[in-house]
Scaffold this motif. Sequence first.
Motif, PDB file in Angstrom:
ATOM      1  N   VAL A  22      14.181  -5.242   8.269  1.00 24.58           N
ATOM      2  CA  VAL A  22      12.990  -4.837   7.896  1.00 24.58           C
ATOM      3  C   VAL A  22      12.331  -4.135   9.252  1.00 24.58           C
ATOM      4  CG1 VAL A  22      10.593  -5.695   7.670  1.00 24.58           C
ATOM      5  CG2 VAL A  22      12.406  -6.747   6.526  1.00 24.58           C
ATOM      6  N   VAL A  23      12.559  -4.404  10.294  1.00 24.89           N
ATOM      7  CA  VAL A  23      12.071  -3.976  11.680  1.00 24.89           C
ATOM      8  C   VAL A  23      12.815  -2.433  11.764  1.00 24.89           C
ATOM      9  CG1 VAL A  23      12.398  -3.897  14.257  1.00 24.89           C
ATOM     10  CG2 VAL A  23      11.556  -5.983  12.943  1.00 24.89           C
ATOM     11  N   SER A  24      14.161  -2.439  11.361  1.00 21.07           N
ATOM     12  CA  SER A  24      14.638  -1.045  11.314  1.00 21.07           C
ATOM     13  C   SER A  24      14.188   0.184  10.508  1.00 21.07           C
ATOM     14  CB  SER A  24      16.114  -1.144  11.047  1.00 21.07           C
ATOM     15  OG  SER A  24      16.851   0.115  11.110  1.00 21.07           O
ATOM     16  N   VAL A  25      13.522  -0.511   9.192  1.00 24.94           N
ATOM     17  CA  VAL A  25      12.842   0.388   8.672  1.00 24.94           C
ATOM     18  C   VAL A  25      11.598   0.503   8.863  1.00 24.94           C
ATOM     19  CG1 VAL A  25      11.912   0.859   5.980  1.00 24.94           C
ATOM     20  CG2 VAL A  25      14.260  -0.150   6.574  1.00 24.94           C
ATOM     21  N   ALA A  26      10.738  -0.459   9.438  1.00 25.52           N
ATOM     22  CA  ALA A  26       9.197  -0.150   9.765  1.00 25.52           C
ATOM     23  C   ALA A  26       9.041   0.328  11.017  1.00 25.52           C
ATOM     24  CB  ALA A  26       8.781  -1.546   9.675  1.00 25.52           C
ATOM     25  N   VAL A  27       9.807   0.310  12.042  1.00 27.84           N
ATOM     26  CA  VAL A  27       9.622   0.613  13.582  1.00 27.84           C
ATOM     27  C   VAL A  27      10.390   1.830  14.030  1.00 27.84           C
ATOM     28  CG1 VAL A  27       9.745   0.008  15.939  1.00 27.84           C
ATOM     29  CG2 VAL A  27       9.148  -1.690  14.140  1.00 27.84           C
ATOM     30  N   GLY A  28       9.694   2.776  14.748  1.00 27.47           N
ATOM     31  CA  GLY A  28      10.404   4.100  15.187  1.00 27.47           C
ATOM     32  C   GLY A  28       9.003   4.902  15.836  1.00 27.47           C
ATOM     33  N   SER A  29       9.406   6.016  15.968  1.00 27.41           N
ATOM     34  CA  SER A  29       8.441   7.012  16.520  1.00 27.41           C
ATOM     35  C   SER A  29       7.346   6.915  15.726  1.00 27.41           C
ATOM     36  CB  SER A  29       8.695   8.484  16.701  1.00 27.41           C
ATOM     37  OG  SER A  29       8.893   8.837  15.117  1.00 27.41           O
ATOM     38  N   ARG A  30       7.109   6.427  14.606  1.00 25.54           N
ATOM     39  CA  ARG A  30       5.802   6.154  13.937  1.00 25.54           C
ATOM     40  C   ARG A  30       6.239   4.847  13.090  1.00 25.54           C
ATOM     41  NH1 ARG A  30       4.135   8.858   8.213  1.00 25.54           N
ATOM     42  NH2 ARG A  30       2.411   7.401   7.592  1.00 25.54           N
ATOM     43  N   THR A  31       5.448   3.716  13.660  1.00 24.12           N
ATOM     44  CA  THR A  31       5.492   2.643  13.223  1.00 24.12           C
ATOM     45  C   THR A  31       4.763   2.490  11.891  1.00 24.12           C
ATOM     46  OG1 THR A  31       6.069   1.606  15.400  1.00 24.12           O
ATOM     47  CG2 THR A  31       5.152   0.081  13.570  1.00 24.12           C
ATOM     48  N   LEU A  32       5.293   1.955  10.950  1.00 25.53           N
ATOM     49  CA  LEU A  32       4.642   1.721   9.551  1.00 25.53           C
ATOM     50  C   LEU A  32       3.888   0.481   9.511  1.00 25.53           C
ATOM     51  CD1 LEU A  32       7.439   3.256   7.244  1.00 25.53           C
ATOM     52  CD2 LEU A  32       5.389   4.533   8.117  1.00 25.53           C
ATOM     53  N   SER A  33       2.845   0.441   8.820  1.00 25.96           N
ATOM     54  CA  SER A  33       1.848  -0.946   8.482  1.00 25.96           C
ATOM     55  C   SER A  33       2.837  -1.445   7.394  1.00 25.96           C
ATOM     56  CB  SER A  33       0.346  -0.685   8.254  1.00 25.96           C
ATOM     57  OG  SER A  33       0.445  -0.025   6.903  1.00 25.96           O
ATOM     58  N   PRO A  34       2.430  -2.617   7.038  1.00 26.98           N
ATOM     59  CA  PRO A  34       3.051  -3.381   5.930  1.00 26.98           C
ATOM     60  C   PRO A  34       2.774  -2.649   4.714  1.00 26.98           C
ATOM     61  CG  PRO A  34       2.273  -5.166   7.325  1.00 26.98           C
ATOM     62  CD  PRO A  34       1.776  -3.971   7.983  1.00 26.98           C
ATOM     63  N   GLY A  35       1.305  -2.215   4.391  1.00 27.38           N
ATOM     64  CA  GLY A  35       1.257  -1.404   3.247  1.00 27.38           C
ATOM     65  C   GLY A  35       1.673  -0.228   3.181  1.00 27.38           C
ATOM     66  N   GLU A  36       2.007   0.903   4.205  1.00 27.26           N
ATOM     67  CA  GLU A  36       2.627   1.740   4.322  1.00 27.26           C
ATOM     68  C   GLU A  36       4.183   1.615   4.103  1.00 27.26           C
ATOM     69  OE1 GLU A  36       0.579   4.727   7.349  1.00 27.26           O
ATOM     70  OE2 GLU A  36       1.682   2.988   8.172  1.00 27.26           O
ATOM     71  N   LEU A  37       4.505   0.638   4.495  1.00 27.97           N
ATOM     72  CA  LEU A  37       6.281   0.289   4.314  1.00 27.97           C
ATOM     73  C   LEU A  37       6.302  -0.134   2.765  1.00 27.97           C
ATOM     74  CD1 LEU A  37       8.867  -0.363   5.193  1.00 27.97           C
ATOM     75  CD2 LEU A  37       8.246  -2.652   5.971  1.00 27.97           C
ATOM     76  N   LEU A  38       5.575  -0.863   2.058  1.00 31.88           N
ATOM     77  CA  LEU A  38       5.779  -1.171   0.599  1.00 31.88           C
ATOM     78  C   LEU A  38       5.401   0.215   0.128  1.00 31.88           C
ATOM     79  CD1 LEU A  38       4.279  -4.606   0.759  1.00 31.88           C
ATOM     80  CD2 LEU A  38       6.451  -4.189   0.690  1.00 31.88           C
ATOM     81  N   GLY A  39       4.421   0.652   0.270  1.00 37.34           N
ATOM     82  CA  GLY A  39       4.197   1.980  -0.484  1.00 37.34           C
ATOM     83  C   GLY A  39       5.312   2.977  -0.466  1.00 37.34           C
ATOM     84  N   GLY A  40       5.514   3.167   0.763  1.00 36.60           N
ATOM     85  CA  GLY A  40       6.524   4.307   0.829  1.00 36.60           C
ATOM     86  C   GLY A  40       7.916   3.805   0.349  1.00 36.60           C
ATOM     87  N   LEU A  41       8.288   2.492   0.551  1.00 36.37           N
ATOM     88  CA  LEU A  41       9.731   2.061  -0.261  1.00 36.37           C
ATOM     89  C   LEU A  41       9.553   2.142  -1.589  1.00 36.37           C
ATOM     90  CD1 LEU A  41      12.236   0.671   0.189  1.00 36.37           C
ATOM     91  CD2 LEU A  41      11.041  -1.744  -0.043  1.00 36.37           C
ATOM     92  N   ARG A  42       8.129   2.001  -2.179  1.00 41.06           N
ATOM     93  CA  ARG A  42       8.209   2.192  -3.784  1.00 41.06           C
ATOM     94  C   ARG A  42       8.496   3.604  -4.024  1.00 41.06           C
ATOM     95  NH1 ARG A  42       4.147  -2.069  -3.565  1.00 41.06           N
ATOM     96  NH2 ARG A  42       2.608  -0.453  -3.170  1.00 41.06           N
ATOM     97  N   ALA A  43       7.671   4.610  -3.395  1.00 43.40           N
ATOM     98  CA  ALA A  43       7.744   6.073  -3.597  1.00 43.40           C
ATOM     99  C   ALA A  43       9.259   6.353  -3.172  1.00 43.40           C
ATOM    100  CB  ALA A  43       6.614   6.661  -2.547  1.00 43.40           C
ATOM    101  N   ALA A  44       9.777   5.817  -2.360  1.00 39.43           N
ATOM    102  CA  ALA A  44      11.098   6.584  -1.946  1.00 39.43           C
ATOM    103  C   ALA A  44      12.215   6.133  -3.189  1.00 39.43           C
ATOM    104  CB  ALA A  44      11.656   5.968  -0.801  1.00 39.43           C
ATOM    105  N   LEU A  45      12.051   4.744  -3.759  1.00 37.69           N
ATOM    106  CA  LEU A  45      12.837   4.314  -4.744  1.00 37.69           C
ATOM    107  C   LEU A  45      12.748   5.310  -6.017  1.00 37.69           C
ATOM    108  CD1 LEU A  45      12.932   0.528  -3.938  1.00 37.69           C
ATOM    109  CD2 LEU A  45      14.631   2.174  -3.514  1.00 37.69           C
ATOM    110  N   ASP A  46      11.381   5.405  -6.320  1.00 39.03           N
ATOM    111  CA  ASP A  46      10.927   6.209  -7.393  1.00 39.03           C
ATOM    112  C   ASP A  46      11.040   7.698  -7.312  1.00 39.03           C
ATOM    113  OD1 ASP A  46      10.180   3.790  -8.738  1.00 39.03           O
ATOM    114  OD2 ASP A  46       8.047   4.051  -8.213  1.00 39.03           O
ATOM    115  N   GLY A  47      11.413   8.191  -6.126  1.00 38.38           N
ATOM    116  CA  GLY A  47      11.697   9.504  -5.944  1.00 38.38           C
ATOM    117  C   GLY A  47      10.505  10.470  -5.894  1.00 38.38           C
ATOM    118  N   LEU A  48       9.262   9.879  -5.565  1.00 39.43           N
ATOM    119  CA  LEU A  48       8.076  10.534  -5.332  1.00 39.43           C
ATOM    120  C   LEU A  48       8.171  11.075  -3.991  1.00 39.43           C
ATOM    121  CD1 LEU A  48       5.712   7.790  -7.234  1.00 39.43           C
ATOM    122  CD2 LEU A  48       7.064   9.954  -8.108  1.00 39.43           C
TER     123      LEU A  48
END
Length: 334
Positions: A22-48
């Motif tokens: 989880v930390v590997s996906v969420a943390v970096g030069s831009r740290t994602l909030s839990p909402g951004e992480l879940l929203g981005g994960l759904r969008a990435a899996l859906d190809g949006l």
Amino acid sequence: MSRRRTWLPLGVGGGVLLLALVVSVAVGSRTLSPGELLGGLRAALDGLATDPSAGVVAARLDRTAVGAVVGLAVGLSGAAMQGLTRNPLADPGILGVNAGAALLVVLGVQYLGLSSAAAFVWLALAGGLLAALLVYAVSAASPGGATPLTMALAGAALSAGAVSVVAGVLVANRGALDTFRFWQVGSVAGRPASLLLDVAPLLVVSLAIVALSGRVLNAAALGEDLERALGQRVQLARATVALGAVGLAACAVALAGPIAFVGLVVPHLVRLVTGPDYQRVLLGSAVVGPVLVLLTDTLGRVVMPPSEVQVGIMTAVLGAPVLIWLVRRTGALR
């Protein structure tokens, strides 16, 4: 060791591994909030592609997948090589895997003009496997056969020769140096998860061999005479385990380049909890290896913003003092 003491560390390790993913996906030069992480994960899996977090999450998912597989492969390979050679300083470099992979990558860059990660995968796989086979052939031809000492000496000799050739090629061709150095430093950045498909056949076979080698490695710790007394076909058993360990190391090097210290340090850390039983050491290394690679890769992204430090450098920087601590505090290498 009781069943409770066996499974409790494994459960804790599994929880830490999940947290590292989880930390590997969420943390970096831009740290994602839990909402951004879940929203981005759904969008990435859906190809949006319209979600602003989708691209970040997709790239980090690839990076996390490659990092977890590399950590798994290097951790298990290091544990198997230490048990097989009865050498506490063994790691995937002891059989010349890293040097052979680097040599073939450099030759491919110099003479074939290759520069893509997909091409490096096949070159590194072939170079690592050929180097290990050569090391085994040389050690087996010695008067004492393929003993831990002769394999270590043959690996050191081959590595020295390969490094010399690599240095000669890179000095003569600056363009090859510029291309090669990004692979040589050891990194999971920019590696698409599709590369895993290229190494999947060898990875799965090697993983199965090493995962089932606990009894062979436990017997190897007792010495060759006792191995024979236990009814093992010593040379066949050792060659099979060595092939699996080399296959895992070759897959890891092909995917991310040489990652220092992980294969050396992880088995020692695991043995502090599990003891010397290699069935438990292998299981623990399969958990601790990915955790170490993922957390060091994540740390490398945030330690020097806005740039990042490659995971191969981070594991070396953090692994060296850990190894010194193990020697001083536990005598793990005696």
